[in-house]
Design an enzyme around this catalytic site. Structure first.
Site, PDB file in Angstrom:
ATOM      1  N   GLU A 103       7.921  20.531  19.986  1.00 31.88           N
ATOM      2  CA  GLU A 103       7.314  21.946  20.396  1.00 31.88           C
ATOM      3  C   GLU A 103       6.501  22.480  19.251  1.00 31.88           C
ATOM      4  OE1 GLU A 103      10.963  24.238  20.299  1.00 31.88           O
ATOM      5  OE2 GLU A 103      11.914  23.100  21.931  1.00 31.88           O
ATOM      6  N   ASP A 107       3.459  30.139  14.300  1.00 31.62           N
ATOM      7  CA  ASP A 107       3.407  30.770  13.063  1.00 31.62           C
ATOM      8  C   ASP A 107       3.666  32.337  13.210  1.00 31.62           C
ATOM      9  OD1 ASP A 107       3.279  30.792  10.350  1.00 31.62           O
ATOM     10  OD2 ASP A 107       1.150  30.567  10.111  1.00 31.62           O
ATOM     11  N   LYS A 298       4.258  19.617   9.492  1.00 30.76           N
ATOM     12  CA  LYS A 298       3.220  20.768   9.046  1.00 30.76           C
ATOM     13  C   LYS A 298       1.982  19.822   8.976  1.00 30.76           C
ATOM     14  CE  LYS A 298       6.458  24.278   7.653  1.00 30.76           C
ATOM     15  NZ  LYS A 298       6.944  24.530   6.265  1.00 30.76           N
ATOM     16  N   CYS A 391      -7.741  38.043 -26.788  1.00 31.92           N
ATOM     17  CA  CYS A 391      -6.621  38.690 -25.887  1.00 31.92           C
ATOM     18  C   CYS A 391      -7.289  39.609 -24.859  1.00 31.92           C
ATOM     19  CB  CYS A 391      -5.161  38.784 -26.214  1.00 31.92           C
ATOM     20  SG  CYS A 391      -4.293  39.781 -24.729  1.00 31.92           S
ATOM     21  N   CYS A 394      -5.059  42.754 -25.554  1.00 32.06           N
ATOM     22  CA  CYS A 394      -4.695  43.389 -26.825  1.00 32.06           C
ATOM     23  C   CYS A 394      -6.004  43.073 -27.817  1.00 32.06           C
ATOM     24  CB  CYS A 394      -3.300  43.179 -27.392  1.00 32.06           C
ATOM     25  SG  CYS A 394      -3.199  41.286 -27.929  1.00 32.06           S
ATOM     26  N   CYS A 409      -1.493  34.471 -26.200  1.00 28.42           N
ATOM     27  CA  CYS A 409      -1.661  35.463 -27.079  1.00 28.42           C
ATOM     28  C   CYS A 409      -0.325  35.694 -27.732  1.00 28.42           C
ATOM     29  CB  CYS A 409      -1.834  36.597 -26.329  1.00 28.42           C
ATOM     30  SG  CYS A 409      -1.502  38.304 -27.311  1.00 28.42           S
ATOM     31  N   CYS A 414       1.783  42.960 -27.446  1.00 31.56           N
ATOM     32  CA  CYS A 414       0.464  42.830 -26.622  1.00 31.56           C
ATOM     33  C   CYS A 414       0.944  43.466 -25.303  1.00 31.56           C
ATOM     34  CB  CYS A 414       0.268  41.465 -26.215  1.00 31.56           C
ATOM     35  SG  CYS A 414      -0.930  41.226 -24.905  1.00 31.56           S
TER      36      CYS A 414
HETATM   37  P1  AMP Z   1      10.290  26.887   7.865  1.00 32.47           P
HETATM   38  O1  AMP Z   1      10.217  28.410   7.701  1.00 32.47           O
HETATM   39  O2  AMP Z   1       9.046  26.190   7.088  1.00 32.47           O
HETATM   40  O3  AMP Z   1      11.537  26.391   7.368  1.00 32.47           O
HETATM   41  O4  AMP Z   1      10.447  26.292   9.341  1.00 32.47           O
HETATM   42  C1  AMP Z   1      11.394  26.931  10.220  1.00 32.47           C
HETATM   43  C2  AMP Z   1      10.859  28.121  10.879  1.00 32.47           C
HETATM   44  O5  AMP Z   1      10.097  27.680  11.951  1.00 32.47           O
HETATM   45  C3  AMP Z   1      11.916  28.587  11.653  1.00 32.47           C
HETATM   46  O6  AMP Z   1      12.839  29.428  11.022  1.00 32.47           O
HETATM   47  C4  AMP Z   1      11.364  29.278  12.930  1.00 32.47           C
HETATM   48  O7  AMP Z   1      11.003  30.513  12.487  1.00 32.47           O
HETATM   49  C5  AMP Z   1       9.957  28.651  13.119  1.00 32.47           C
HETATM   50  N1  AMP Z   1       9.724  27.820  14.233  1.00 32.47           N
HETATM   51  C6  AMP Z   1       8.459  28.307  15.069  1.00 32.47           C
HETATM   52  N2  AMP Z   1       8.420  27.362  15.874  1.00 32.47           N
HETATM   53  C7  AMP Z   1       9.800  26.885  16.290  1.00 32.47           C
HETATM   54  C8  AMP Z   1      10.330  25.948  17.121  1.00 32.47           C
HETATM   55  N3  AMP Z   1       9.690  25.595  18.281  1.00 32.47           N
HETATM   56  N4  AMP Z   1      11.499  25.590  17.018  1.00 32.47           N
HETATM   57  C9  AMP Z   1      12.115  25.849  15.887  1.00 32.47           C
HETATM   58  N5  AMP Z   1      11.772  26.835  14.652  1.00 32.47           N
HETATM   59  C10 AMP Z   1      10.467  27.157  14.840  1.00 32.47           C
HETATM   60 ZN    ZN Z   2      -2.455  40.095 -26.108  1.00 34.51          ZN
END
Ligand code: AMP
Ligand code: ZN
Length: 648
Positions: A103, A107, A298, A391, A394, A409, A414
């Protein structure tokens, strides 16, 4: 009214979710106005799923905490094909024949939606996974979230709320014209919008969602069936997923996606790979942090070229002076970057970084932009980077010790150091004084009200009122937070003093052993070093610190102000389960005594109050609960039962 509501909801669904308008905007508006007129005439007949709930403006005074019935998890990360292969091997060792569903990793922000009998009851943020914030009013203003489901189910679902690129561009355009600060990226914009107190703004921002998980028990047998079911219920799901038999197949999907990523109408930061079969998911289970049956790939950090325009040098808490480059702005992984860290003087020398150089910038750990290297072919000026000898705060001479990469420093007075010491003292893991952040510290400092941490406890409400931006209410609140911090268990104080090498864990270990700071001050460094988990470096740092006159004076001043110096131990830390929540008990509990229930809630960090008010976060109701329960219901406060209390 019922007819109009059904019709309008169908039209809205077709418009927002299915991208297939059934009527003209004009026709929609006409029907909508007809409904609103009826609703004004019969206000007590307004249907719970009326589209008017989505637009009505309300200004909230804040968000209450929300205890998730089913915790939200995070995901293990992978940054390469090798890591995906390793994940695949771990899974196939137990289940050789699994399929994966890939999936898009949207973001945005995780949201959790709870429906009872098909009606939206609560929308909440993720928070720390077990406690989030109740943002129901804002959730209702996200157009593609159904207020009523196609079936009258009790269900909790999870997904991602995000700002489409088009909405983002529009929102920023408006902000720019209004002379407001633009959002850095769609994710920040979505986060800022969901935490808006004015629901009208939320309604205008054009947020959207993709739901992907049924958190409450499901009868579906695979993740792809979950997506189908969610779609049938009326949620928006992402159809851009891929079923893969092998990890190579997963990789092909990822590679193909990388090239069409920019063309998607929303930001993604990777791909989530899940074992498709839910029974297998259940067998694989969870580690302490994340499911074993899923991994988030990622996309690699982006790199871009930029020119160094100038360099700022800033002094931190320990006196270390850190260089940050100001750059020609570049787009990097979805944000505009115009500053990047140069780490320290040795790094600058090693990479031979000069002023006006073209450099490669990247995002370290996906967050902090840093300079990776110089593009020497593009160097046309030879101006060296001026390394400061004094610095910037300071003016005292800076030192560059042989064994260190940094400039330092060493002036104990400071101002820059004193300010960041104060910030550290007030920070979450230290004394946890809410509201005492960098801008307030700056004001206190400029007003000559505080110089060191002991001064914090000499502040009166009147002092705070002299600061710009403070009113009676905010001044009292900060004053109370300061007073409350006096009762902290002493390891917070010890950590807050900011002694070199003494972190929060070490602070706890030494105080568990020595019990009070005065007793710790008498301990020898051998005694301290002998403790499990500590060594001579920490021990010597502690004895040197407490050996100084300055430290002894400071401790005496803190005692005089009534600050606790003893280890209390079991005090609920700020991350305790119910930390900061105000809870009211009402009705007759069957199994627990009232006092036991109270003690249990308090041990988890809650504050147990006697009466229900707007400040109440949650009410635990037993049998025959009366007026308190009614009031809580009227105020829309969350209500839990004894079984919930027992499950904690
Ligand atoms: P991370 O924040 O990097 O740990 O990734 C986990 C987060 O990815 C989850 O908390 C979701 O908010 C997000 N996320 C986005 N798309 C998906 C998806 N298709 N399945 C699961 N998590 C997802
Ligand atoms: Zn200083």
């Amino acid at each position: 009214m019922k007819e109009l509501v059904e019709q309008l909801n169908q039209y809205a669904d077709a418009y927002y979710r299915l991208d297939h308008p059934l009527v003209s905007d004009k026709e929609y508006d006409r029907l909508y106005r007809e409904l609103v007129e009826l609703e004004m005439r019969y206000p007590d007949r307004v249907l719970p799923n009326s589209p008017s709930h989505r637009v009505g403006g309300k200004v909230l005074d804040g968000f209450s905490k929300y205890q998730h019935q089913y915790p939200l998890y995070s995901l293990q990360d992978a940054f390469s094909f090798e890591e995906l292969e390793a994940f695949d091997r771990r899974v196939r060792k137990e289940f050789p024949h699994v399929n994966y569903i890939c999936e898009l990793k949207i973001d945005g922000l995780s949201i959790s939606l709870t429906y009872e009998a098909g009606q939206l009851i609560v929308g909440a943020t993720r928070g720390d996974g077990s406690i989030g914030e109740n943002i129901t009013e804002n959730i209702k203003r996200v157009q593609d979230i159904p207020l009523t489901l196609a079936e009258p189910l009790d269900i909790t679902v999870r997904g991602e709320c995000y700002m489409p690129k088009a909405s983002f561009a529009r929102v920023n355009q408006i902000r720019q014209e209004a002379g407001e600060v633009e959002f850095a990226n769609p994710r920040n914009a979505a986060a800022g919008t969901l935490r808006q107190l004015d629901t009208r703004i939320v309604a205008k921002r054009g947020l959207a969602t993709f739901l992907y998980q049924e958190a409450s028990p499901t009868e579906a047998d695979s993740q792809s069936h979950v997506l189908e079911k969610l779609t049938k219920l009326g949620f928006t799901t992402n159809h851009d997923y891929h079923l893969a038999e092998t990890i190579d197949d997963v990789w092909d999907f990822i590679e193909a996606l990388a090239s069409r990523r920019q063309a998607l109408p929303y930001d993604i930061d990777g791909v989530v790979i899940k074992v498709n079969n839910l029974a297998v998911q259940e067998e694989l289970g969870f580690t302490v942090k994340a499911p074993r049956w899923a991994i988030a790939y990622k996309f690699p950090a982006e790199e871009k070229e930029a020119e160094i325009l100038s360099v700022d040098w800033t002094v931190g808490r320990t006196g270390v002076v850190t260089p940050t480059a100001n750059l020609t702005p570049v787009q990097l992984a979805g944000t505009t970057v115009s500053r990047a860290t140069l780490h320290n003087v040795d790094y600058i020398a090693e990479k031979d970084i000069r002023l006006h150089d073209t450099v490669i910038v990247y995002k370290a750990g996906d967050i902090i932009p840093a300079v990776l290297s110089v593009v020497e072919a593009k160097r046309h000026q030879q101006e060296p980077l001026m390394i400061p000898t004094e610095c910037p705060s300071c003016g005292s001479d800076l030192r560059h010790y042989e064994e260190e990469v940094a400039l330092r420093c060493i002036n104990p007075l400071c101002p820059a150091q004193l300010k960041s010491k104060l910030e550290h003292f007030a920070s979450r893991d230290a004394m946890n004084i809410a509201g005492l952040g960098s801008s307030i510290v700056e004001k206190l400092f400029s007003a000559n009200l505080v110089h060191d941490v002991a001064d914090i406890y000499r502040l009166s409400v009147e002092d705070l009122l002299t600061l710009e931006g403070f009113k009676e209410k905010s001044a009292t609140k900060l004053y109370q937070a300061i007073q409350a911090s006096k009762n902290n268990s002493a390891e917070r104080l010890l950590f807050g003093l900011g002694i070199r090498h003494v972190g929060s864990k070490a602070s706890k270990i030494v105080l568990e052993r020595f019990q009070t700071i005065p007793l710790l001050m008498e301990a020898s460094s051998e005694e301290i070093a002998a403790l499990d988990g500590l060594g001579t470096v920490i021990a010597e740092s502690l004895t040197t610190y407490f050996g100084s006159d300055g430290a002894r004076t400071l401790v005496a001043e803190l005692v005089a102000s009534g600050v606790n110096l003893s280890y209390i131990g079991q005090t609920p830390s700020s991350d305790a389960l119910l930390s900061g929540m105000t809870i009211v008990l009402t009705g007759k509990l069957e199994r627990l005594k009232r006092s036991e229930a109270k003690a249990k809630l308090e041990s988890l960090g809650a504050n147990v109050a006697g009466s229900v008010s707007k400040k109440t976060d949650l009410v635990v109701a037993g049998n025959d609960a009366g007026s308190k329960l009614a009031k809580a219901q009227a105020l829309g406060i969350e209500i839990r039962d004894e079984a919930w209390l027992e499950s904690l």
